[in-house]
Design a protein around this motif. Structure first.
Motif, PDB file in Angstrom:
ATOM      1  N   GLY A  98       3.727   0.475  -6.976  1.00 55.62           N
ATOM      2  CA  GLY A  98       3.192   0.233  -5.638  1.00 55.62           C
ATOM      3  C   GLY A  98       2.140  -0.867  -5.633  1.00 55.62           C
ATOM      4  O   GLY A  98       2.057  -1.669  -4.693  1.00 55.62           O
ATOM      5  N   PHE A  99       1.329  -0.909  -6.703  1.00 60.84           N
ATOM      6  CA  PHE A  99       0.312  -1.963  -6.842  1.00 60.84           C
ATOM      7  C   PHE A  99       0.990  -3.326  -6.938  1.00 60.84           C
ATOM      8  O   PHE A  99       0.586  -4.286  -6.268  1.00 60.84           O
ATOM      9  CB  PHE A  99      -0.549  -1.698  -8.078  1.00 60.84           C
ATOM     10  CG  PHE A  99      -1.733  -2.618  -8.209  1.00 60.84           C
ATOM     11  CD1 PHE A  99      -2.972  -2.248  -7.712  1.00 60.84           C
ATOM     12  CD2 PHE A  99      -1.620  -3.858  -8.823  1.00 60.84           C
ATOM     13  CE1 PHE A  99      -4.072  -3.097  -7.830  1.00 60.84           C
ATOM     14  CE2 PHE A  99      -2.700  -4.707  -8.944  1.00 60.84           C
ATOM     15  CZ  PHE A  99      -3.927  -4.323  -8.442  1.00 60.84           C
ATOM     16  N   PHE A 100       2.027  -3.417  -7.771  1.00 61.71           N
ATOM     17  CA  PHE A 100       2.772  -4.672  -7.891  1.00 61.71           C
ATOM     18  C   PHE A 100       3.346  -5.095  -6.533  1.00 61.71           C
ATOM     19  O   PHE A 100       3.266  -6.260  -6.141  1.00 61.71           O
ATOM     20  CB  PHE A 100       3.928  -4.520  -8.879  1.00 61.71           C
ATOM     21  CG  PHE A 100       3.514  -4.370 -10.326  1.00 61.71           C
ATOM     22  CD1 PHE A 100       2.251  -4.711 -10.762  1.00 61.71           C
ATOM     23  CD2 PHE A 100       4.424  -3.888 -11.265  1.00 61.71           C
ATOM     24  CE1 PHE A 100       1.876  -4.581 -12.091  1.00 61.71           C
ATOM     25  CE2 PHE A 100       4.075  -3.752 -12.598  1.00 61.71           C
ATOM     26  CZ  PHE A 100       2.804  -4.094 -13.013  1.00 61.71           C
ATOM     27  N   GLU A 101       3.919  -4.127  -5.849  1.00 66.67           N
ATOM     28  CA  GLU A 101       4.563  -4.424  -4.571  1.00 66.67           C
ATOM     29  C   GLU A 101       3.578  -4.990  -3.558  1.00 66.67           C
ATOM     30  O   GLU A 101       3.896  -5.906  -2.800  1.00 66.67           O
ATOM     31  CB  GLU A 101       5.212  -3.150  -4.024  1.00 66.67           C
ATOM     32  CG  GLU A 101       6.056  -3.364  -2.796  1.00 66.67           C
ATOM     33  CD  GLU A 101       6.831  -2.121  -2.393  1.00 66.67           C
ATOM     34  OE1 GLU A 101       7.672  -2.239  -1.482  1.00 66.67           O
ATOM     35  OE2 GLU A 101       6.600  -1.047  -2.968  1.00 66.67           O
ATOM     36  N   HIS A 102       2.354  -4.447  -3.574  1.00 68.40           N
ATOM     37  CA  HIS A 102       1.363  -4.899  -2.589  1.00 68.40           C
ATOM     38  C   HIS A 102       0.670  -6.199  -3.012  1.00 68.40           C
ATOM     39  O   HIS A 102       0.458  -7.083  -2.173  1.00 68.40           O
ATOM     40  CB  HIS A 102       0.302  -3.822  -2.361  1.00 68.40           C
ATOM     41  CG  HIS A 102      -0.676  -4.187  -1.297  1.00 68.40           C
ATOM     42  ND1 HIS A 102      -0.441  -3.963   0.040  1.00 68.40           N
ATOM     43  CD2 HIS A 102      -1.891  -4.830  -1.356  1.00 68.40           C
ATOM     44  CE1 HIS A 102      -1.461  -4.420   0.753  1.00 68.40           C
ATOM     45  NE2 HIS A 102      -2.346  -4.954  -0.072  1.00 68.40           N
ATOM     46  N   PHE A 103       0.300  -6.322  -4.298  1.00 74.64           N
ATOM     47  CA  PHE A 103      -0.563  -7.420  -4.714  1.00 74.64           C
ATOM     48  C   PHE A 103       0.161  -8.597  -5.381  1.00 74.64           C
ATOM     49  O   PHE A 103      -0.429  -9.664  -5.531  1.00 74.64           O
ATOM     50  CB  PHE A 103      -1.652  -6.907  -5.661  1.00 74.64           C
ATOM     51  CG  PHE A 103      -2.711  -6.079  -4.973  1.00 74.64           C
ATOM     52  CD1 PHE A 103      -3.699  -6.675  -4.207  1.00 74.64           C
ATOM     53  CD2 PHE A 103      -2.699  -4.692  -5.077  1.00 74.64           C
ATOM     54  CE1 PHE A 103      -4.676  -5.921  -3.569  1.00 74.64           C
ATOM     55  CE2 PHE A 103      -3.667  -3.921  -4.442  1.00 74.64           C
ATOM     56  CZ  PHE A 103      -4.656  -4.537  -3.683  1.00 74.64           C
ATOM     57  N   LYS A 104       1.390  -8.410  -5.800  1.00 74.18           N
ATOM     58  CA  LYS A 104       2.104  -9.536  -6.422  1.00 74.18           C
ATOM     59  C   LYS A 104       2.663 -10.458  -5.344  1.00 74.18           C
ATOM     60  O   LYS A 104       3.326 -10.010  -4.420  1.00 74.18           O
ATOM     61  CB  LYS A 104       3.256  -9.025  -7.300  1.00 74.18           C
ATOM     62  CG  LYS A 104       4.099 -10.155  -7.924  1.00 74.18           C
ATOM     63  CD  LYS A 104       5.193  -9.577  -8.820  1.00 74.18           C
ATOM     64  CE  LYS A 104       6.213 -10.627  -9.266  1.00 74.18           C
ATOM     65  NZ  LYS A 104       5.633 -11.711 -10.055  1.00 74.18           N
ATOM     66  N   ASP A 105       2.384 -11.748  -5.478  1.00 74.38           N
ATOM     67  CA  ASP A 105       3.027 -12.738  -4.619  1.00 74.38           C
ATOM     68  C   ASP A 105       3.602 -13.836  -5.499  1.00 74.38           C
ATOM     69  O   ASP A 105       3.616 -13.709  -6.729  1.00 74.38           O
ATOM     70  CB  ASP A 105       2.075 -13.274  -3.549  1.00 74.38           C
ATOM     71  CG  ASP A 105       0.835 -13.955  -4.135  1.00 74.38           C
ATOM     72  OD1 ASP A 105       0.951 -14.554  -5.232  1.00 74.38           O
ATOM     73  OD2 ASP A 105      -0.238 -13.909  -3.508  1.00 74.38           O
ATOM     74  N   LYS A 106       4.060 -14.908  -4.899  1.00 79.21           N
ATOM     75  CA  LYS A 106       4.756 -15.945  -5.666  1.00 79.21           C
ATOM     76  C   LYS A 106       3.868 -16.632  -6.698  1.00 79.21           C
ATOM     77  O   LYS A 106       4.375 -17.234  -7.656  1.00 79.21           O
ATOM     78  CB  LYS A 106       5.341 -16.990  -4.714  1.00 79.21           C
ATOM     79  CG  LYS A 106       4.322 -17.746  -3.880  1.00 79.21           C
ATOM     80  CD  LYS A 106       5.010 -18.733  -2.943  1.00 79.21           C
ATOM     81  CE  LYS A 106       3.994 -19.491  -2.090  1.00 79.21           C
ATOM     82  NZ  LYS A 106       3.126 -20.366  -2.883  1.00 79.21           N
TER      83      LYS A 106
END
Length: 277
Positions: A98-106
């Motif tokens: 969930g952390f990756f999904e929210h905070f990861k961008d390109k």
């Protein structure tokens, strides 16, 4: 405020916090900071000292992780890098996803250190359910840093001690097919040497070997992953970073032997922290 905060690179480190023993966040924070990146940590658990000691105090942080992360969402934090380490349960792995999904961008580099075991065995705190769940994080990663045992678990193959270059390439490619373009398989014992197998999609793979120094110590995997993650954020070529991390750890182990540091106490990386860039 957002632009001011983004004037310095930030890396989120998701790992446990051990007060004594030189591992996990206690290692990541000073190393990443020394490499001129702000280290922002998410604790998965708090230990008085790591589990290699005969006794320890543990405070599981699972129930607190989501509220903790929601405060970061309110702050609208942006990270150039995210690095995950020891995760104690399938639920924690879900939280990290969930952390990756929210905070990861390109522009965010994700490094997954799939801490699960060593020398052909899972760590005592791990179950097969947790190990299987760990595979769900791999597609999010740009880089993964498994040791040989963890690489075999992720690839769903039996552990082997002896590996040919051809067989290592097959293993690295199998892991890369799960998502990450860069894979480094660490801790490969080759006689008097210890090797790291460096694979980057589209490039010739490399093996970097150093003469084995002493016995395996706690925290070396955390040191390795920290350097790899910080270098990735700083734009350092992957091969150069893998070579740097291996050499740094060797120096730290040698100095720890000279100083008589007990194995449980990790490596005295503080002696060489000033050499990291």
């Amino acid at each position: 405020m957002g632009k001011i905060r983004d004037s310095q690179k930030k890396l989120a480190a998701i790992n446990d916090l051990s007060g004594f023993g030189r591992c996990s966040i206690a290692v990541e924070l000073p190393i990443i900071s020394a490499m001129k990146i702000q280290c922002c940590f998410v604790p998965t658990a708090v230990f008085s000292n790591h589990t290699g000691f005969q006794s320890f105090y543990l405070e599981d942080f699972t129930e607190r992780m989501r509220p903790y992360m929601r405060e970061w969402e309110k702050l609208e934090l942006h990270f150039q890098g995210i690095c995950s380490g020891f995760l104690g349960s399938p639920e924690q792995i879900d939280i990290v996803e969930g952390f990756f999904e929210h905070f990861k961008d390109k522009d965010t580099v994700v490094v997954v250190d799939p801490v699960m075991g060593d020398y052909g065995k899972m760590y005592p705190t791990y179950s097969m359910e947790t190990c299987l769940k760990m595979r769900e994080l791999i597609p999010w990663a740009d880089i993964i840093t498994p040791n040989l045992t963890e690489a075999c678990i992720l690839a769903d193959i039996p552990y082997e001690e002896k590996w040919t270059r051809k067989r290592l390439l097959w293993l690295a490619e199998r892991l890369s097919e799960m998502g990450p373009k860069k894979v480094v398989i660490t801790g490969i014992i080759q006689g008097e040497f210890i090797a790291n197998y460096c694979y980057e999609k589209g490039r010739e793979p490399r093996i970097f070997r150093t003469i084995r120094a002493g016995t395996q110590r706690s925290g070396t995997g955390d040191i390795f992953a920290s350097i790899i993650a910080a270098d990735a954020v700083n734009g350092v070529p992957f091969e150069q970073s893998v070579k740097k991390a291996g050499r740094f750890i060797k120096k730290c182990i040698q100095r720890s032997i000279e100083m008589g540091i007990p194995l449980t106490d990790g490596v005295c990386f503080e002696e060489f922290l000033h050499t990291l860039k």
